[in-house]
Design an enzyme around this catalytic site. Sequence first.
Site, short mmCIF file in Angstrom:
data_model
loop_
_atom_site.label_atom_id
_atom_site.label_comp_id
_atom_site.label_asym_id
_atom_site.label_seq_id
_atom_site.Cartn_x
_atom_site.Cartn_y
_atom_site.Cartn_z
N ARG A 173 0.81 -1.21 0.00
CA ARG A 173 0.00 0.00 0.00
C ARG A 173 0.86 1.28 0.00
O ARG A 173 0.45 2.31 0.52
CB ARG A 173 -0.96 0.03 1.19
CG ARG A 173 -1.98 -1.09 1.17
CD ARG A 173 -2.98 -0.86 0.07
NE ARG A 173 -4.07 -1.82 0.16
CZ ARG A 173 -4.56 -2.45 -0.88
NH1 ARG A 173 -4.06 -2.24 -2.07
NH2 ARG A 173 -5.55 -3.29 -0.73
N SER A 174 2.02 1.21 -0.63
CA SER A 174 2.90 2.38 -0.71
C SER A 174 2.54 3.31 -1.86
O SER A 174 3.03 4.43 -1.93
CB SER A 174 4.36 1.93 -0.86
OG SER A 174 4.52 1.23 -2.09
N ALA A 223 -0.12 -9.15 -15.40
CA ALA A 223 -0.45 -9.42 -14.00
C ALA A 223 0.09 -10.79 -13.62
O ALA A 223 -0.24 -11.78 -14.26
CB ALA A 223 -1.96 -9.37 -13.81
N THR A 224 0.91 -10.83 -12.58
CA THR A 224 1.48 -12.10 -12.15
C THR A 224 0.70 -12.73 -10.99
O THR A 224 0.92 -13.89 -10.67
CB THR A 224 2.95 -11.93 -11.70
OG1 THR A 224 2.97 -11.04 -10.57
CG2 THR A 224 3.80 -11.38 -12.82
N HIS A 254 -7.51 -3.13 -8.69
CA HIS A 254 -6.48 -2.75 -9.67
C HIS A 254 -7.08 -2.62 -11.07
O HIS A 254 -6.79 -1.67 -11.80
CB HIS A 254 -5.34 -3.77 -9.69
CG HIS A 254 -4.31 -3.55 -8.64
ND1 HIS A 254 -3.03 -3.15 -8.96
CD2 HIS A 254 -4.35 -3.66 -7.29
CE1 HIS A 254 -2.33 -3.03 -7.84
NE2 HIS A 254 -3.11 -3.33 -6.82
N ARG A 292 -9.20 0.58 -11.37
CA ARG A 292 -8.37 1.78 -11.41
C ARG A 292 -7.76 1.99 -12.79
O ARG A 292 -7.66 3.11 -13.27
CB ARG A 292 -7.29 1.70 -10.33
CG ARG A 292 -6.47 2.99 -10.22
CD ARG A 292 -5.45 2.94 -9.13
NE ARG A 292 -4.48 1.89 -9.39
CZ ARG A 292 -3.94 1.12 -8.45
NH1 ARG A 292 -4.27 1.29 -7.19
NH2 ARG A 292 -3.06 0.20 -8.75
N ASP A 313 3.30 -6.31 -12.97
CA ASP A 313 2.94 -6.11 -11.57
C ASP A 313 2.45 -7.45 -11.01
O ASP A 313 1.42 -7.94 -11.44
CB ASP A 313 1.84 -5.05 -11.48
CG ASP A 313 1.65 -4.48 -10.09
OD1 ASP A 313 2.31 -4.95 -9.15
OD2 ASP A 313 0.82 -3.57 -9.95
#
Length: 175
Positions: free
Chosen positions: A17-18, A39-40, A55, A58, A89
């Site tokens: 959550r950074s 997406a991994t 995700h 967004r 990501d």
Amino acid sequence: MTGQLNAKKVFVLGGARSGKSAFAETYIENSGLKAVYIATGRSFDAEMDARIRHHQARRGSDWRTVEEPLALVETLTEHCARDRAVLIDCLTLWVTNLMMEERDVDVESAALAECLTQCAGPVVLVSNEVGLGIVPENAMARAFRDHAGRLHQLIAAQSDEVYLLAAGLPLKMKG
């Protein structure tokens, strides 16, 4: 925040959550290129389902999403092109997937780093920085932390820019 991507390789690290994924997405969107999201992550429960949906919402519909938990090098090779910006990501989920499948993480990591040198277009890679905490109490967690740390060093060495995010704020570490 972002410059011209061209064929840059950009590495974005941060804790949970950074703001690292949102930062990376904005970086790609500002490029004006077609956006591909690799997406991994794999979903094994409702909480992960919710994270994935968040995700996806967004990013919106302008992104092409490719889900690939293991064959990252092959997938990146397939989608990397001068007219596309690729976002991966995230690398730590990829490491988890490789470990769960008992694959050789060091060999796969070296192959990914080499693949980056061959990509004609820009690539932004996102990963969790997991090496700042205490030494994990079990061997598997320590192996994960060590694999991630070695992978991060390889990717940072191949990257034109490296960012570390905390509290939504990017610290440019390279480039």
